[in-house]
Motif scaffolding. Structure first.
Motif, PDB file in Angstrom:
ATOM      1  N   ASN A   1     109.810  22.963-103.181  1.00 48.30           N
ATOM      2  CA  ASN A   1     109.475  22.581-101.863  1.00 48.30           C
ATOM      3  C   ASN A   1     110.621  21.647-101.607  1.00 48.30           C
ATOM      4  OD1 ASN A   1     108.004  25.278-101.487  1.00 48.30           O
ATOM      5  ND2 ASN A   1     106.482  24.174-101.606  1.00 48.30           N
ATOM      6  N   PHE A   2     110.003  20.300-101.778  1.00 49.10           N
ATOM      7  CA  PHE A   2     110.462  19.716-101.414  1.00 49.10           C
ATOM      8  C   PHE A   2     112.386  18.877-101.771  1.00 49.10           C
ATOM      9  CE2 PHE A   2     106.760  16.278-101.436  1.00 49.10           C
ATOM     10  CZ  PHE A   2     106.410  16.475 -99.985  1.00 49.10           C
ATOM     11  N   LEU A   3     112.683  19.400-102.871  1.00 49.83           N
ATOM     12  CA  LEU A   3     114.066  19.863-103.490  1.00 49.83           C
ATOM     13  C   LEU A   3     114.856  20.840-102.884  1.00 49.83           C
ATOM     14  CD1 LEU A   3     113.645  19.100-106.996  1.00 49.83           C
ATOM     15  CD2 LEU A   3     114.738  17.536-105.866  1.00 49.83           C
ATOM     16  N   GLY A   4     114.438  21.822-102.551  1.00 48.02           N
ATOM     17  CA  GLY A   4     114.543  23.128-102.174  1.00 48.02           C
ATOM     18  C   GLY A   4     114.447  22.895 -99.885  1.00 48.02           C
ATOM     19  N   ARG A   5     114.160  22.001 -99.025  1.00 54.09           N
ATOM     20  CA  ARG A   5     114.518  21.569 -97.983  1.00 54.09           C
ATOM     21  C   ARG A   5     115.295  20.690 -97.753  1.00 54.09           C
ATOM     22  NH1 ARG A   5     114.817  22.309 -93.477  1.00 54.09           N
ATOM     23  NH2 ARG A   5     114.615  20.602 -91.804  1.00 54.09           N
ATOM     24  N   LEU A   6     115.129  19.234 -98.636  1.00 50.85           N
ATOM     25  CA  LEU A   6     116.079  18.019 -98.623  1.00 50.85           C
ATOM     26  C   LEU A   6     117.359  18.302 -99.017  1.00 50.85           C
ATOM     27  CD1 LEU A   6     113.937  15.787 -99.714  1.00 50.85           C
ATOM     28  CD2 LEU A   6     113.883  16.364 -96.829  1.00 50.85           C
ATOM     29  N   SER A   7     117.414  19.305-100.440  1.00 49.78           N
ATOM     30  CA  SER A   7     118.914  19.654-100.265  1.00 49.78           C
ATOM     31  C   SER A   7     119.865  20.684-100.119  1.00 49.78           C
ATOM     32  CB  SER A   7     118.710  20.405-101.944  1.00 49.78           C
ATOM     33  OG  SER A   7     118.388  19.353-102.752  1.00 49.78           O
ATOM     34  N   GLY A   8     118.713  21.354 -99.005  1.00 53.05           N
ATOM     35  CA  GLY A   8     119.127  21.973 -97.651  1.00 53.05           C
ATOM     36  C   GLY A   8     119.543  21.354 -96.851  1.00 53.05           C
ATOM     37  N   ILE A   9     119.493  20.298 -96.538  1.00 49.93           N
ATOM     38  CA  ILE A   9     119.863  19.607 -95.564  1.00 49.93           C
ATOM     39  C   ILE A   9     120.900  18.889 -95.523  1.00 49.93           C
ATOM     40  CG2 ILE A   9     118.898  17.252 -93.448  1.00 49.93           C
ATOM     41  CD1 ILE A   9     115.922  18.889 -93.952  1.00 49.93           C
ATOM     42  N   ALA A  10     121.057  17.705 -97.002  1.00 47.84           N
ATOM     43  CA  ALA A  10     122.181  17.621 -97.846  1.00 47.84           C
ATOM     44  C   ALA A  10     123.165  18.222 -97.730  1.00 47.84           C
ATOM     45  CB  ALA A  10     120.963  16.694 -98.701  1.00 47.84           C
TER      46      ALA A  10
END
Length: 283
Positions: free
Chosen positions: A106-115
């Motif tokens: 959840n963290f990696l998917g959300r934050l990598s999507g923003i990046a």
């Protein structure tokens, strides 16, 4: 690579996320099926290409669930990866890895999507001199991580919170009576250490805020022609000009071409799609 956030900030966010997922009884599925002594090897795999962000949060999740989990990262925050790339190898207690899996993803998917979305905007204005910046339109409680992700994607920092800088918006003006008067009051309050910015929605207000001593001007929903006029009228006045409002990937290059300094985009954080990442057992 991004600068790390303070450890207490990330640990608090992760603690709340794990509490939300584990509830009062913990991971009952893993407890019921996985032997306590079982060890496993897993890989974090990219199912879409993109920009990585969230390594610090992911490491903290694993550390809080089971510090014996070992993580070998093959990519860093801000790094571009292709579909199918192995981002990290995990070894250690299988129960801990499985318990941490969804929170980490959840963290990696959300934050990598923003990046990743930020990188697309940054690439679209490359060579113009314009900077892509975030806004405060973030998920409550996750702002620190989400803005860290914007920076991982190549974006610029805006104000983090209401205490960072004075930004006079339309509702402040409605209460005070005029944007010029609001700037004068803010200038007297701020002294020499705190920057004063003002949002305007017409060229008629531009001279008013310039004469009042503003440091930065947010041009809200201006047309491209109006942005160019604002750039010309403000030249030599030492102010930063920021464009905002309904800027898309299709239009951001034309906004940048007007000569604007900063383009702030709420969609970086409020509308970025989650990147598809997965955790697969590695035999």
């Amino acid at each position: 690579m991004n600068e790390s956030l303070p450890g207490n900030v990330v640990s608090d966010i992760v603690r709340r996320a794990l509490a939300e997922d584990l509830g009062g009884r913990g991971d009952v599925t893993t407890c019921a099926t996985v032997p306590e002594a079982a060890c496993g090897r897993f890989r974090l795999v990219a199912r879409q290409a993109g920009v990585l962000s969230g390594v610090q949060a992911a490491n903290e999740v694993f550390a809080q669930v089971d510090p014996d989990i070992e993580i070998e990262w093959h990519e860093v925050d801000g790094g571009w990866f292709e579909t199918g790339a192995v981002l990290a190898d995990l070894t250690g207690p299988a129960a801990g890895i499985l318990t941490a899996e969804r929170t980490v993803l959840n963290f990696l998917g959300r934050l990598s999507g923003i990046a990743t979305l930020t990188r697309r905007y940054v690439d679209a204005v490359a060579g113009t001199g314009a900077r892509i910046a975030h806004t405060r339109k973030t998920t409550p409680g996750l702002r620190a991580l989400e803005l860290q992700a914007v920076v991982a994607g190549g974006g610029a920092r805006h104000r983090f919170g209401l205490d960072d800088a004075i930004l006079i918006k339309d509702n402040h003006v409605a209460v005070v009576g005029s944007v010029g008067e609001a700037v004068r009051r803010a200038r007297a309050f701020a002294g020499h250490m705190l920057r004063v910015a003002a949002e305007i929605d017409s060229l008629d207000q531009l001279d008013e805020v310039l004469d009042a001593g503003v440091d930065s001007i947010l041009l809200d929903n201006f047309s491209h022609a109006e942005l160019r006029q604002a750039v010309l009228k403000s030249r030599g006045r030492g102010v930063v000009l920021e464009a905002s409002g309904k800027v898309s990937l299709e239009s951001v290059d034309r906004v940048a071409a007007t000569g604007i300094d900063v383009i702030s985009i709420g969609a970086l954080t409020h509308s970025a799609p989650c990147l598809d990442l997965g955790l697969d057992e590695h035999v």
